[in-house]
Design an enzyme around this catalytic site. Structure first.
Site, PDB file in Angstrom:
ATOM      1  N   GLN A 144      10.103  67.336  37.036  1.00 26.12           N
ATOM      2  CA  GLN A 144      11.158  66.356  37.431  1.00 26.12           C
ATOM      3  C   GLN A 144      11.201  67.171  38.820  1.00 26.12           C
ATOM      4  O   GLN A 144      11.243  66.293  39.816  1.00 26.12           O
ATOM      5  CB  GLN A 144      11.953  65.491  36.628  1.00 26.12           C
ATOM      6  CG  GLN A 144      12.161  63.999  37.126  1.00 26.12           C
ATOM      7  CD  GLN A 144      11.634  63.083  37.622  1.00 26.12           C
ATOM      8  OE1 GLN A 144      10.261  63.145  36.570  1.00 26.12           O
ATOM      9  NE2 GLN A 144      11.963  62.039  38.208  1.00 26.12           N
ATOM     10  N   ALA A 174      13.371  59.622  39.713  1.00 29.50           N
ATOM     11  CA  ALA A 174      14.675  59.755  39.396  1.00 29.50           C
ATOM     12  C   ALA A 174      14.997  61.678  39.757  1.00 29.50           C
ATOM     13  O   ALA A 174      14.469  62.417  40.269  1.00 29.50           O
ATOM     14  CB  ALA A 174      15.113  59.546  37.918  1.00 29.50           C
ATOM     15  N   SER A 179      15.631  61.205  34.307  1.00 30.32           N
ATOM     16  CA  SER A 179      14.769  60.571  34.231  1.00 30.32           C
ATOM     17  C   SER A 179      13.381  59.798  33.511  1.00 30.32           C
ATOM     18  O   SER A 179      14.733  61.063  32.000  1.00 30.32           O
ATOM     19  CB  SER A 179      13.339  61.539  34.637  1.00 30.32           C
ATOM     20  OG  SER A 179      12.337  60.306  34.660  1.00 30.32           O
ATOM     21  N   HIS A 181      11.495  59.782  32.217  1.00 27.34           N
ATOM     22  CA  HIS A 181      10.061  60.842  31.417  1.00 27.34           C
ATOM     23  C   HIS A 181      10.414  61.380  30.692  1.00 27.34           C
ATOM     24  O   HIS A 181       9.611  61.795  30.209  1.00 27.34           O
ATOM     25  CB  HIS A 181       9.695  60.816  32.972  1.00 27.34           C
ATOM     26  CG  HIS A 181       9.059  59.619  33.116  1.00 27.34           C
ATOM     27  ND1 HIS A 181       7.118  59.408  33.037  1.00 27.34           N
ATOM     28  CD2 HIS A 181       8.550  58.940  34.451  1.00 27.34           C
ATOM     29  CE1 HIS A 181       6.295  57.838  33.256  1.00 27.34           C
ATOM     30  NE2 HIS A 181       7.831  58.188  34.790  1.00 27.34           N
ATOM     31  N   ASP A 188       3.130  56.167  32.827  1.00 25.54           N
ATOM     32  CA  ASP A 188       3.000  55.068  34.007  1.00 25.54           C
ATOM     33  C   ASP A 188       1.806  54.788  33.590  1.00 25.54           C
ATOM     34  O   ASP A 188       1.265  55.580  33.017  1.00 25.54           O
ATOM     35  CB  ASP A 188       3.069  55.963  35.812  1.00 25.54           C
ATOM     36  CG  ASP A 188       4.565  56.272  35.348  1.00 25.54           C
ATOM     37  OD1 ASP A 188       5.203  55.820  35.308  1.00 25.54           O
ATOM     38  OD2 ASP A 188       4.870  57.140  36.121  1.00 25.54           O
ATOM     39  N   GLU A 231       8.920  48.804  40.213  1.00 29.05           N
ATOM     40  CA  GLU A 231       7.451  49.521  39.660  1.00 29.05           C
ATOM     41  C   GLU A 231       6.512  48.327  38.932  1.00 29.05           C
ATOM     42  O   GLU A 231       7.201  49.291  37.502  1.00 29.05           O
ATOM     43  CB  GLU A 231       7.786  50.643  38.369  1.00 29.05           C
ATOM     44  CG  GLU A 231       8.728  51.803  40.284  1.00 29.05           C
ATOM     45  CD  GLU A 231       8.701  53.100  39.696  1.00 29.05           C
ATOM     46  OE1 GLU A 231       8.936  53.342  38.529  1.00 29.05           O
ATOM     47  OE2 GLU A 231       9.604  53.838  40.154  1.00 29.05           O
ATOM     48  N   HIS A 234       5.612  51.351  35.570  1.00 25.84           N
ATOM     49  CA  HIS A 234       6.568  51.980  34.771  1.00 25.84           C
ATOM     50  C   HIS A 234       6.940  51.091  33.361  1.00 25.84           C
ATOM     51  O   HIS A 234       7.238  50.168  33.741  1.00 25.84           O
ATOM     52  CB  HIS A 234       7.006  52.494  35.494  1.00 25.84           C
ATOM     53  CG  HIS A 234       7.830  53.371  34.417  1.00 25.84           C
ATOM     54  ND1 HIS A 234       8.351  54.532  35.060  1.00 25.84           N
ATOM     55  CD2 HIS A 234       9.343  53.043  33.841  1.00 25.84           C
ATOM     56  CE1 HIS A 234       9.305  55.062  34.189  1.00 25.84           C
ATOM     57  NE2 HIS A 234       9.893  54.255  33.412  1.00 25.84           N
TER      58      HIS A 234
END
Length: 266
Positions: A144, A174, A179, A181, A188, A231, A234
């Site tokens: 990230q 982020a 994040s 993720h 995504d 987004e 996402h």
């Protein structure tokens, strides 16, 4: 001589009259002041009573309701017990003890908790000739950091000042440690582009994603709540039950977890 006597007679009449007017005026002021005092005293009493009632209402209000009324309800946020509802945003970091059980899909890693429903969703869409692939799944904090730094540098190269370059990058990326993720529960999809919103794949997701436990995490009408721009690509896994409820209630994850807390769910 006659004028002097006339003057004396007029003065004997006007002096008592003037004195009476003065006394009357003084008495009127006293009366008005007294009624003003009574009015003010009643106003103060009512104000005190109203303040006491308001204080009692706050004292008796459920803690979850009070939490929603804070300027930032996510300060010192306590995660819900359901791991599928783990909240990670710019104010709430990934829990320290969070663990991901990785599974590979399209050369990307996702958490085992969503792997089955994700592959089932892809297969169902494929039967209708709608195709998906994972462009980005699980990310470590280090990954990230690289992604954010790259976006900031691109903005710098475009002529932005350093502060503006970082602020612009953070609209869609982020901070490391903050994040979704990192959870392994976010993906995504496809081209990771605003154009995705115009595709058949996006229309299919809008209709069917909740059936497989997925919600679009960052929507255009929730930007002020999530802090992230729209987004369309996402998606976050929250499980079928929660996804259906979030869709029915038109809530993003921040709204939904506070809604559950208000209901007393921990």
């Amino acid at each position: 001589m006659k004028r002097t006597e006339s003057f004396r007679k007029n003065r004997s009449v006007t002096e008592p009259l003037a004195a009476g007017i003065v006394i009357g005026a003084v008495l009127l002021c006293i009366v008005l002041s007294y009624f003003g005092y009574l009015h003010n005293r009643e106003a103060v009493r009512k104000a005190a009573s109203t303040a006491a009632q308001a204080a009692a209402q706050v004292q008796n209000r459920p803690e979850s309701q009070l939490e929603q009324e804070l300027d930032d309800p996510f300060e010192n946020y306590i995660q819900l017990s359901d791991p599928l509802l783990v909240l990670v945003n710019d104010r709430v970091p990934l829990p320290e003890n969070w663990q991901v059980i990785p599974r590979m899909i399209d050369d990307e890693q996702v958490d085992l908790k969503m792997y089955g429903d994700l592959t089932a969703m892809f297969e169902a869409a494929g039967k209708e000739e709608v195709w998906f692939w994972v462009a980005s799944g699980y990310r470590s904090v280090e990954e990230q950091t690289v992604i954010l730094d790259r976006a900031v540098q691109e903005n710098l190269d475009a002529g932005m000042e350093e502060k503006s370059a970082r602020e612009e990058a953070l609209k869609t990326i982020a901070r490391p440690g903050y994040s979704e993720h990192h959870t392994g529960l976010a993906v995504d999809l496809n081209d990771v582009s605003d154009n995705f919103e115009e595709t058949a794949a996006y229309r299919w997701l809008s209709e069917h994603a909740a059936e497989y436990g997925f919600v679009q995490r960052y929507e255009k009408d929730k930007v002020e709540i999530t802090g992230i721009d729209n987004e369309s690509w996402h998606y976050r896994y929250v499980g079928k039950k929660h996804a259906g409820e979030m869709k029915r209630l038109d809530m993003c994850l921040e709204e939904y977890v506070l809604y559950l807390k208000k209901k007393g769910i921990k």
